[in-house]
Write an enzyme that holds these catalytic residues in place. Sequence first.
Site, PDB file in Angstrom:
ATOM      1  N   SER A  29       6.817  -1.748  -4.341  1.00 53.46           N
ATOM      2  CA  SER A  29       6.011  -0.559  -4.626  1.00 53.46           C
ATOM      3  C   SER A  29       5.259  -0.135  -3.368  1.00 53.46           C
ATOM      4  O   SER A  29       4.515  -0.919  -2.787  1.00 53.46           O
ATOM      5  CB  SER A  29       5.027  -0.877  -5.751  1.00 53.46           C
ATOM      6  OG  SER A  29       4.251   0.239  -6.069  1.00 53.46           O
ATOM      7  N   GLU A  88       0.147   0.835  -0.710  1.00 55.75           N
ATOM      8  CA  GLU A  88      -0.058  -0.543  -1.161  1.00 55.75           C
ATOM      9  C   GLU A  88       0.587  -1.497  -0.168  1.00 55.75           C
ATOM     10  O   GLU A  88       0.092  -2.593   0.071  1.00 55.75           O
ATOM     11  CB  GLU A  88       0.573  -0.716  -2.542  1.00 55.75           C
ATOM     12  CG  GLU A  88       0.532  -2.129  -3.098  1.00 55.75           C
ATOM     13  CD  GLU A  88       1.123  -2.203  -4.501  1.00 55.75           C
ATOM     14  OE1 GLU A  88       0.687  -1.432  -5.373  1.00 55.75           O
ATOM     15  OE2 GLU A  88       2.029  -3.030  -4.713  1.00 55.75           O
ATOM     16  N   ARG A 110      -5.291  -4.735  -6.075  1.00 53.65           N
ATOM     17  CA  ARG A 110      -4.493  -5.063  -4.888  1.00 53.65           C
ATOM     18  C   ARG A 110      -5.393  -5.473  -3.711  1.00 53.65           C
ATOM     19  O   ARG A 110      -5.162  -5.105  -2.560  1.00 53.65           O
ATOM     20  CB  ARG A 110      -3.580  -3.893  -4.495  1.00 53.65           C
ATOM     21  CG  ARG A 110      -2.617  -3.474  -5.594  1.00 53.65           C
ATOM     22  CD  ARG A 110      -1.666  -4.595  -5.981  1.00 53.65           C
ATOM     23  NE  ARG A 110      -0.837  -4.215  -7.124  1.00 53.65           N
ATOM     24  CZ  ARG A 110      -1.083  -4.576  -8.383  1.00 53.65           C
ATOM     25  NH1 ARG A 110      -2.132  -5.336  -8.664  1.00 53.65           N
ATOM     26  NH2 ARG A 110      -0.293  -4.198  -9.359  1.00 53.65           N
TER      27      ARG A 110
END
EC number: 1.3.1.98
Length: 299
Positions: free
Chosen positions: A222, A292, A172
């Site tokens: 998410s 995230e 990420r």
Amino acid sequence: MIKETDLENIPDLLIKFNEPLSNYTYTKVGGPADILAFPATIEALTELSAKAKATDTPVTVLGNASNLIVRDGGIRGLVILLEKLDSVKVAGYTIEAQAGAKLKEVTQVAQANSLTGFEFACGIPGSIGGAVFMNAGAYGGEISQVLVSCKVMDAEGNVSVLSASEMQFGYRHSVIRDKNLIVLSAKFELQAGDPTQIQNEMDRLNFLRESKQPLEYPSCGSVFKRPVGHFAGQLIQEAKLQGQRIGGVEVSKKHAGFMVNVADGNATDYEKLIALVIEKVKENSGVTLEPEVRIIGEK
């Protein structure tokens, strides 16, 4: 600060002032942008960036505003949404997509051209720019596996092309975030495949997503990165936090890794709930969750 008169003569540019960003974010939260700009060409974006630099106007660039929380105070200066830069071109096994192109649409182009390798992205609700920015991934695939180059613009307005190795991809993460670059477009190298098999795989992944994720509510996707050796959703579930609610935002009862806006929640609700989940999961398991989702703007 940039003025309206500075922007009037830039072609292919839509401008809105004091525009609520909640109209554009997947969470349906976020205060106003002082100036919200929608360039439809790279030339318009280049000229807009030059005007902002000349007037010392802070610039924030957004893709599809999916894995993002904009705070309730909004964003000062100039906010650029790249959704109108959305062309997708195919040449052999290569797809070149502009930053504003939606991942879902790019995967459909790949399938229509019998190209495989991008199926993992068929259900990710983001743009190419945002996906490259954070090395988006799902179901065992991620952008770094298929990207071969990325055209970017820096804060000075210089345009360059970065190779996959220069992108410094991690989980990420990419160099785009570190160097505050703007993604203009990206090239992906795929492989020849059977269009029926590609579609079947996309249908399978979309079914998994729809059956497991709370798509019926606004959300930022998410919320947390996957901790090493664990699943964030499982840790949240074990801490008995499913259904936990602050204001109008709650930890999804369907998938604990998601926080959904069930009743006109705001960004403050999101931030408080994220902090609470981090605290309680740490107490219960000893694992510190790392967000995230990107959180920007003023409180």
